[in-house]
Scaffold this motif. Structure first.
Motif, mmCIF file in Angstrom:
data_model
loop_
_atom_site.group_PDB
_atom_site.id
_atom_site.type_symbol
_atom_site.label_atom_id
_atom_site.label_comp_id
_atom_site.label_asym_id
_atom_site.label_seq_id
_atom_site.Cartn_x
_atom_site.Cartn_y
_atom_site.Cartn_z
ATOM 1 N N ALA A 20 0.875 -1.181 0.000
ATOM 2 C CA ALA A 20 0.000 0.000 0.000
ATOM 3 C C ALA A 20 0.904 1.219 0.000
ATOM 4 N N MET A 21 0.969 1.902 -1.144
ATOM 5 C CA MET A 21 1.874 3.041 -1.284
ATOM 6 C C MET A 21 1.278 4.258 -0.590
ATOM 7 N N GLY A 22 2.053 4.830 0.323
ATOM 8 C CA GLY A 22 1.645 6.066 0.976
ATOM 9 C C GLY A 22 2.406 7.235 0.401
ATOM 10 N N ASP A 23 2.240 8.382 1.073
ATOM 11 C CA ASP A 23 2.939 9.583 0.624
ATOM 12 C C ASP A 23 4.408 9.452 1.036
ATOM 13 N N GLY A 24 5.304 9.797 0.127
ATOM 14 C CA GLY A 24 6.723 9.708 0.420
ATOM 15 C C GLY A 24 7.191 8.297 0.676
ATOM 16 N N ALA A 25 6.681 7.351 -0.093
ATOM 17 C CA ALA A 25 7.102 5.957 0.067
ATOM 18 C C ALA A 25 8.581 5.844 -0.286
ATOM 19 N N PRO A 26 9.325 4.973 0.433
ATOM 20 C CA PRO A 26 10.739 4.816 0.111
ATOM 21 C C PRO A 26 10.923 4.355 -1.335
ATOM 22 N N ALA A 27 11.990 4.851 -1.965
ATOM 23 C CA ALA A 27 12.213 4.522 -3.382
ATOM 24 C C ALA A 27 12.354 3.018 -3.566
#
Lengths: 342, 117
Positions: A20-27
């Motif tokens: 689940a991708m959130g804001d500022g997900a790690p690259a």
């Protein structure tokens, strides 16, 4: 519960993870499908571990709850570079510099061995609301269109935009955790069959890059090339040659999703794969998502969404209907019934 | 005696199959299905309307055309065999049959079957 032969077998397999991708997900979250110990799956039904990458804005927490409950047991949640979420007290925090593969595998083994209890449902085990028909016992209605079975009104007819046949329309919020949606984007779409009739932007996409080329290649049915293009490997001349040889660009109808700067999905795909020179930036002008998506079939609409670069897509979402102005009483009432109660 | 044994064997196998299916349904493999798990997967989104809806079978005009011509062929082959023996009566019967089928084709024409889209 001990370690039976079947759990031992399961523990040896690659760990099925839904991200689940959130804001500022790690690259690193974008390239996780290349990790040898993990299998990044496309649907929560196939996952054992829910990996929340990056910060989840408050507006998307109800969506995360619904997603969480759709994972089959046994399951666990990991928060990767994400602040704690109060409604997920069992979730395990993982720092940026931890080995994410190791952390996921450890949790998976603990859950399978029964050392860690499977995470319980967050939402109550009850239909969104009771069956409400028109009859004295809550039954029935007018033909196929009556009642509110399990909290959702039956689909009503609407004029089809292609030939004005009155057919049932289906309204639902799509995203933000669909693998072929830009991270963070929630669209409330009204569909007839697979033709989009109406688009409302419920939540705009996040301010980070994602992996549009990989998503586009996945949509075009080239998952191996998609995995290969992840990270900063999109400039690899061998990969570019393979994409060119695959003929994927001819699967994209020309003229689809044209922007004011004259680019369509095919030319944007060419720019991503290096077959055409990079334009300075895409110019959204006053294009709205209604212009781009209404009247398209699902597969074409998804190609259009994934071909836009994130900055352009955000501009287009700003131009578009966000559903605040024309929220009628009836709509908000049905949302309350269909929605979420925690 | 052999028949009875065979029947009993089939019955026993059916019983084993059914009991096996039920047992698998109660095992660890099928976890509890709660109301939140019965929601459709929309990536966290939620539907506002019920999924029970009517689709338009847009190919229906092509089907109509196919059935009209196929029925013609189905009856014309046996008709052709007996046509010489029966004579004018057979011709009149086939004329009536084709007239009924052509109503379907005319209807399709009105619906725009013959326009390529």
């Amino acid at each position: 519960m001990g370690m039976t032969w079947i759990t031992r077998l399961a523990a040896g397999a690659r760990v099925p993870v839904f991200i689940a991708m959130g804001d500022g997900a790690p690259a690193a979250a974008l390239t996780l499908s290349r990790h040898p110990g993990l299998s990044v799956v496309d649907t929560p039904r196939a996952a054992s571990i829910l990996l929340v990458a990056g910060q989840m804005p408050d507006a998307l927490i109800p969506y995360l709850h619904r997603l969480h409950d759709q994972l089959p047991h046994p399951r666990a949640t990991l928060l990767w570079q994400s602040p704690p979420i109060p409604s997920l007290p069992d979730a395990i925090a993982v720092d940026a510099d931890d080995d994410i593969g190791r952390a996921v595998a450890d949790v998976f083994a603990a859950v399978l061995e029964g050392k860690r209890a499977s995470a319980p449902d967050i939402l109550p085990d009850a239909p969104p609301s009771e069956w409400r028909g028109v009859g004295p016992h809550g039954q029935g209605g007018k033909g196929m269109m009556g009642g509110t079975p399990y909290g959702r009104p039956m689909a009503m007819t609407d004029d089809d935009i292609r030939d004005r046949l009155a057919l049932d329309s289906y309204t639902a919020a799509f995203g933000p955790f669909l693998p072929f949606f830009p991270p963070g984007l929630v669209l409330t779409l009204t569909l007839q069959g697979d033709v989009i009739q109406k688009v409302v932007v419920t939540h705009p996409p996040f301010d980070h890059d994602g992996s549009p080329l990989a998503t586009l290649l996945n949509l075009l049915g080239l998952p191996a090339l998609a995995t290969r293009s992840l990270g900063d490997r999109a400039d690899d001349p061998v990969l570019r040659r393979l994409i060119q040889l695959s003929g994927a660009r001819f699967a994209i109808p020309s003229g689809l999703g044209r922007l004011p700067d004259g680019s369509d999905v095919r030319t944007r795909f060419d720019r991503m794969t290096g077959a055409a020179p990079d334009a300075a930036s895409q110019d959204a002008g006053d294009t709205t998502l209604e212009h781009l998506l209404v009247g398209l079939e699902w597969h074409a609409a998804m190609l259009v969404l994934c071909s836009l670069d994130p900055a352009t897509l955000r501009d287009i979402c700003k131009n578009s209907d966000t559903g605040d102005q024309d929220e009628t009483q009836g709509e908000s009432e049905s949302e309350m019934h269909a929605g979420h109660m925690s | 005696m052999e028949t009875i044994l065979t029947l009993a064997g089939i019955f026993a196998l059916t019983l084993v199959f059914v009991v096996g299916l039920r047992a698998a349904g109660w095992s660890d493999f099928a976890g509890p299905s709660t109301a939140p798990q019965q929601r459709p997967v929309l990536g966290g989104g939620d539907p506002q309307t019920h999924a029970w809806q009517r689709f338009h079978a847009r190919y229906y005009t092509m089907t109509l055309l196919f059935v009209a011509f196929e029925m013609e062929m189905m009856f014309m082959y046996p008709w052709a065999v007996i046509y010489v023996a029966e004579g004018g009566k057979a011709l009149a019967e086939m004329g009536m049959f084709l007239a009924i089928l052509s109503v379907g084709i005319l209807y399709g024409w009105r619906e725009g079957i013959f326009k390529w889209e």
